[in-house]
Design a protein around this motif. Structure first.
Motif, mmCIF file in Angstrom:
data_model
loop_
_atom_site.group_PDB
_atom_site.id
_atom_site.type_symbol
_atom_site.label_atom_id
_atom_site.label_comp_id
_atom_site.label_asym_id
_atom_site.label_seq_id
_atom_site.Cartn_x
_atom_site.Cartn_y
_atom_site.Cartn_z
ATOM 1 N N GLY A 124 0.792 -1.227 0.000
ATOM 2 C CA GLY A 124 0.000 0.000 0.000
ATOM 3 C C GLY A 124 0.816 1.264 0.000
ATOM 4 O O GLY A 124 2.005 1.269 -0.329
ATOM 5 N N THR A 125 0.181 2.355 0.405
ATOM 6 C CA THR A 125 0.816 3.671 0.252
ATOM 7 C C THR A 125 1.136 4.358 1.585
ATOM 8 O O THR A 125 1.532 5.510 1.590
ATOM 9 N N GLN A 126 0.934 3.644 2.698
ATOM 10 C CA GLN A 126 1.111 4.345 3.980
ATOM 11 C C GLN A 126 2.144 3.726 4.917
ATOM 12 O O GLN A 126 2.855 4.450 5.601
ATOM 13 N N TRP A 141 4.680 3.792 -9.659
ATOM 14 C CA TRP A 141 3.245 3.516 -9.516
ATOM 15 C C TRP A 141 2.831 2.521 -10.599
ATOM 16 O O TRP A 141 3.201 2.676 -11.755
ATOM 17 N N VAL A 142 2.142 1.479 -10.216
ATOM 18 C CA VAL A 142 1.663 0.511 -11.219
ATOM 19 C C VAL A 142 0.140 0.530 -11.256
ATOM 20 O O VAL A 142 -0.501 1.079 -10.357
ATOM 21 N N ASP A 143 -0.429 -0.102 -12.268
ATOM 22 C CA ASP A 143 -1.881 -0.230 -12.331
ATOM 23 C C ASP A 143 -2.239 -1.545 -11.625
ATOM 24 O O ASP A 143 -2.305 -2.602 -12.247
ATOM 25 N N GLY A 194 -4.905 -3.350 3.031
ATOM 26 C CA GLY A 194 -5.617 -2.077 2.885
ATOM 27 C C GLY A 194 -6.941 -2.397 2.193
ATOM 28 O O GLY A 194 -6.997 -3.322 1.365
ATOM 29 N N TRP A 195 -7.981 -1.643 2.513
ATOM 30 C CA TRP A 195 -9.314 -2.031 2.029
ATOM 31 C C TRP A 195 -9.413 -2.041 0.503
ATOM 32 O O TRP A 195 -10.044 -2.906 -0.098
ATOM 33 N N ASN A 196 -8.743 -1.075 -0.160
ATOM 34 C CA ASN A 196 -8.813 -1.053 -1.629
ATOM 35 C C ASN A 196 -8.181 -2.306 -2.220
ATOM 36 O O ASN A 196 -8.711 -2.919 -3.143
ATOM 37 N N SER A 197 -7.039 -2.695 -1.652
ATOM 38 C CA SER A 197 -6.366 -3.903 -2.143
ATOM 39 C C SER A 197 -7.235 -5.130 -1.898
ATOM 40 O O SER A 197 -7.312 -6.021 -2.743
ATOM 41 N N VAL A 198 -7.889 -5.182 -0.737
ATOM 42 C CA VAL A 198 -8.768 -6.320 -0.434
ATOM 43 C C VAL A 198 -9.872 -6.421 -1.486
ATOM 44 O O VAL A 198 -10.124 -7.490 -2.052
ATOM 45 N N LEU A 199 -10.513 -5.282 -1.779
ATOM 46 C CA LEU A 199 -11.603 -5.300 -2.762
ATOM 47 C C LEU A 199 -11.111 -5.725 -4.147
ATOM 48 O O LEU A 199 -11.764 -6.489 -4.847
ATOM 49 N N GLU A 200 -9.930 -5.189 -4.512
ATOM 50 C CA GLU A 200 -9.393 -5.507 -5.845
ATOM 51 C C GLU A 200 -9.047 -6.988 -5.937
ATOM 52 O O GLU A 200 -9.254 -7.631 -6.964
ATOM 53 N N SER A 201 -8.562 -7.552 -4.839
ATOM 54 C CA SER A 201 -8.193 -8.967 -4.832
ATOM 55 C C SER A 201 -9.427 -9.865 -4.843
ATOM 56 O O SER A 201 -9.508 -10.824 -5.610
ATOM 57 N N ALA A 248 -3.472 0.669 10.962
ATOM 58 C CA ALA A 248 -4.891 1.069 10.846
ATOM 59 C C ALA A 248 -5.819 -0.135 11.064
ATOM 60 O O ALA A 248 -5.589 -0.940 11.956
ATOM 61 N N GLU A 249 -6.867 -0.263 10.224
ATOM 62 C CA GLU A 249 -7.867 -1.325 10.425
ATOM 63 C C GLU A 249 -7.488 -2.601 9.689
ATOM 64 O O GLU A 249 -8.297 -3.505 9.526
ATOM 65 N N GLN A 250 -6.249 -2.697 9.225
ATOM 66 C CA GLN A 250 -5.870 -3.799 8.336
ATOM 67 C C GLN A 250 -6.003 -5.176 8.977
ATOM 68 O O GLN A 250 -6.293 -6.162 8.292
HETATM 69 O O1 LIG Z 1 1.713 1.251 -7.326
HETATM 70 C C1 LIG Z 1 0.562 1.282 -6.872
HETATM 71 C C2 LIG Z 1 0.290 1.289 -5.481
HETATM 72 C C3 LIG Z 1 -1.025 1.311 -5.079
HETATM 73 N N1 LIG Z 1 -2.035 1.340 -5.997
HETATM 74 C C4 LIG Z 1 -3.437 1.448 -5.568
HETATM 75 O O2 LIG Z 1 -3.480 2.236 -4.391
HETATM 76 C C5 LIG Z 1 -4.520 1.796 -3.558
HETATM 77 C C6 LIG Z 1 -3.945 1.523 -2.178
HETATM 78 O O3 LIG Z 1 -5.003 1.414 -1.270
HETATM 79 P P1 LIG Z 1 -5.014 0.361 -0.074
HETATM 80 O O4 LIG Z 1 -4.768 -0.989 -0.593
HETATM 81 O O5 LIG Z 1 -6.298 0.550 0.656
HETATM 82 O O6 LIG Z 1 -3.749 0.720 0.785
HETATM 83 P P2 LIG Z 1 -3.333 2.109 1.569
HETATM 84 O O7 LIG Z 1 -3.133 3.188 0.609
HETATM 85 O O8 LIG Z 1 -2.188 1.791 2.439
HETATM 86 O O9 LIG Z 1 -4.671 2.369 2.416
HETATM 87 C C7 LIG Z 1 -4.978 3.245 3.469
HETATM 88 O O10 LIG Z 1 -6.370 3.586 3.279
HETATM 89 C C8 LIG Z 1 -7.246 2.454 3.224
HETATM 90 C C9 LIG Z 1 -8.649 2.983 2.958
HETATM 91 O O11 LIG Z 1 -9.108 3.747 4.035
HETATM 92 C C10 LIG Z 1 -7.181 1.650 4.520
HETATM 93 O O12 LIG Z 1 -7.972 0.480 4.393
HETATM 94 C C11 LIG Z 1 -5.724 1.260 4.812
HETATM 95 O O13 LIG Z 1 -5.639 0.607 6.071
HETATM 96 C C12 LIG Z 1 -4.838 2.505 4.806
HETATM 97 O O14 LIG Z 1 -3.460 2.142 4.981
HETATM 98 C C13 LIG Z 1 -5.108 0.546 -4.205
HETATM 99 O O15 LIG Z 1 -6.279 0.901 -4.915
HETATM 100 C C14 LIG Z 1 -4.049 0.110 -5.201
HETATM 101 O O16 LIG Z 1 -4.577 -0.518 -6.348
HETATM 102 C C15 LIG Z 1 -1.777 1.296 -7.339
HETATM 103 O O17 LIG Z 1 -2.687 1.271 -8.169
HETATM 104 N N2 LIG Z 1 -0.480 1.282 -7.729
#
Ligand SMILES: O=c1ccn([C@@H]2O[C@H](COP(=O)(O)OP(=O)(O)O[C@H]3O[C@H](CO)[C@@H](O)[C@H](O)[C@H]3O)[C@@H](O)[C@H]2O)c(=O)[nH]1
Length: 410
Positions: free
Chosen positions: A252-254, A305-307, A325-332, A346-348
């Motif tokens: 993720g990004t944090q 940054w990747v897609d 991270g919730w976005n990654s969970v949904l995408e997976s 966080a809530e991971q």
């Molecule tokens: O090279 C990259 C890196 C990330 N992503 C996208 O970035 C998003 C990352 O989101 P997430 O997987 O939720 O990780 P974080 O950015 O770390 O999420 C923060 O925000 C989320 C939403 O509130 C929380 O669930 C997490 O705990 C919190 O760390 C996703 O859509 C990824 O697909 C890319 O597309 N390319």
């Protein structure tokens, strides 16, 4: 002349990638319904947002300057640029200084020909609620998280059940009720088939506000948009790999991850023997000596940054080592890729529990804590290697609902 729009919605995302991206997807979906969308953001975030929305004629960007924070270089306007998690709270707090410019924007809009129907603003920008109520504009809150984790977090805030148990192993009783409650509604990046049973408990914390499950928001993207990066070297390589043979890794990004821990991940992935694609956030970290040669041809380490949704949708991807991270969970979940869950912040850990115990859609990585020195290793190379092998083998097939019994295969 009649307005080309059926309505106008104002969107104000918190300045973090995991919060901005789903709201951009929502903006595009609204724009396709001929709804005018005004996104409020700061100059440092505007450039990348423009890349996402430039082909959507009804989406407009309004910039307001980001206040300065002591100890941070100028231009640091997104949590992904923070040097450490210690700056997260000061970052959230300083956004309160955006109240006046936000109010001015809303006032001007209210006098225009297209006054806003509502404001959708992030939970971390909670002060927007007071401004909206003062001006009589309905405010919907967006948290970025799933229903279950939000319900649990709210319940813990309100009732503090953890103070009433004698041991950490005793189950918590989590009843309902709390603030943030005066929003008009809640926009949730989830879908009812996934979290329907938790919605009534979550809604019970609001004074009548409904939770609107619009997710997975990234699926509002048109498939042709997702195809943009299909010609890259990585995509070419993925297409050539055997189905379900590659593990994708991203945290993720944090989260801050030490160099020592990153080294363990590198060794663990290499030892597992599976090809991998690993997106690394740290620009400073480099592979341990000799490792580059070892992984040549079977491991992609990417610092750009990747897609991610596009990568996960490749047939070659058989598993995802994820921070949950919730976005990654949904995408997976929506691409049917099982997860090796390694929650960090966080809530991971709640998301990981939903994935592993609730949905049976993944396995947990084994943790250990070696805290003796400043170099913290939470997950060893052995645990990563073992977890990857488990996920890419029998367990992963079970997660996907594929039979592993010799009597039923073939
Ligand atoms: O090279 C990259 C890196 C990330 N992503 C996208 O970035 C998003 C990352 O989101 P997430 O997987 O939720 O990780 P974080 O950015 O770390 O999420 C923060 O925000 C989320 C939403 O509130 C929380 O669930 C997490 O705990 C919190 O760390 C996703 O859509 C990824 O697909 C890319 O597309 N390319």
């Amino acid at each position: 002349m009649a307005s080309p729009f059926t309505n106008h919605v104002v969107i104000f995302p918190f300045m973090a990638q995991g919060h901005i991206l789903p709201l951009l997807d929502l903006s595009k979906a609204l724009s396709r319904q001929h709804i005018k969308v005004s996104i409020i953001t700061t100059p440092g975030n505007a450039k990348s947002i423009l890349n996402y929305i430039s082909s959507y004629p009804h989406v407009y960007l309004i910039e307001i300057p980001f206040p300065t924070i002591d100890g941070l270089p100028k231009g640091c306007e997104n949590t992904s640029q923070l040097p450490s998690m210690e700056f997260h709270l000061p970052f959230v707090n300083v956004t309160k200084q955006l109240r006046k410019p936000f109010q001015n924007i809303l006032e001007t809009m209210l006098e225009s020909q297209t006054p806003p129907l509502c404001v959708i603003s992030d939970f971390f920008l909670g002060w927007t609620l007071a401004v909206c109520r003062e001006l009589g504009v309905p405010r919907l809150v967006f948290h970025g998280m799933g229903v279950l984790s939000m319900a649990i977090i709210k319940s813990v805030w309100v009732h503090q059940p953890h103070l009433k148990v004698k041991s950490v192993f005793e189950p918590l009783n989590l009843p309902g009720g709390e603030a943030d409650a005066n929003s008009w509604g809640v926009v949730v990046n989830s879908f009812e088939e996934l979290e329907r049973s938790h919605i009534p408990c979550f809604e019970s914390f609001y004074n009548g506000a409904k939770a609107w499950c619009f997710g997975p928001l990234y699926l509002h993207e048109k498939m042709e948009d997702l195809d943009k990066s299909s010609s890259s070297m990585l995509m070419q390589w993925l297409v050539e790999q055997t189905p379900d043979s590659v593990i994708y890794v991203s945290f993720g990004t944090q989260a801050d991850i030490s160099d020592t821990q990153l080294n363990e991940v590198a060794f663990g992935l290499n030892d597992s023997g599976f090809p991998f694609v690993w997106v690394v956030r740290s620009k400073a970290w480099t592979l341990p000596v000799g490792m580059e040669e070892k992984i040549k041809g079977k491991g992609f380490i990417i610092k750009e940054w990747v897609d991610q949704p596009k990568i996960l949708s490749q047939r070659a991807i058989g598993g995802f080592l994820s921070h949950c991270g919730w976005n990654s969970v949904l995408e997976s979940v929506s691409t049917g890729v099982p997860i090796l869950a390694w929650p960090m912040i966080a809530e991971q850990s709640l998301n990981a529990k939903l994935i592993v115990d609730g949905l049976g859609a993944g396995v947990s990585v084994k943790r250990e804590k070696k805290c003796g020195s400043s170099e913290l290793v939470i997950v060893s190379r052995e645990a990563i290697c073992e977890g990857v092998r488990e996920l890419m083998g029998r367990k992963g097939k079970e997660c996907k609902g594929e039979s592993t019994s010799p009597w039923t295969s073939g």
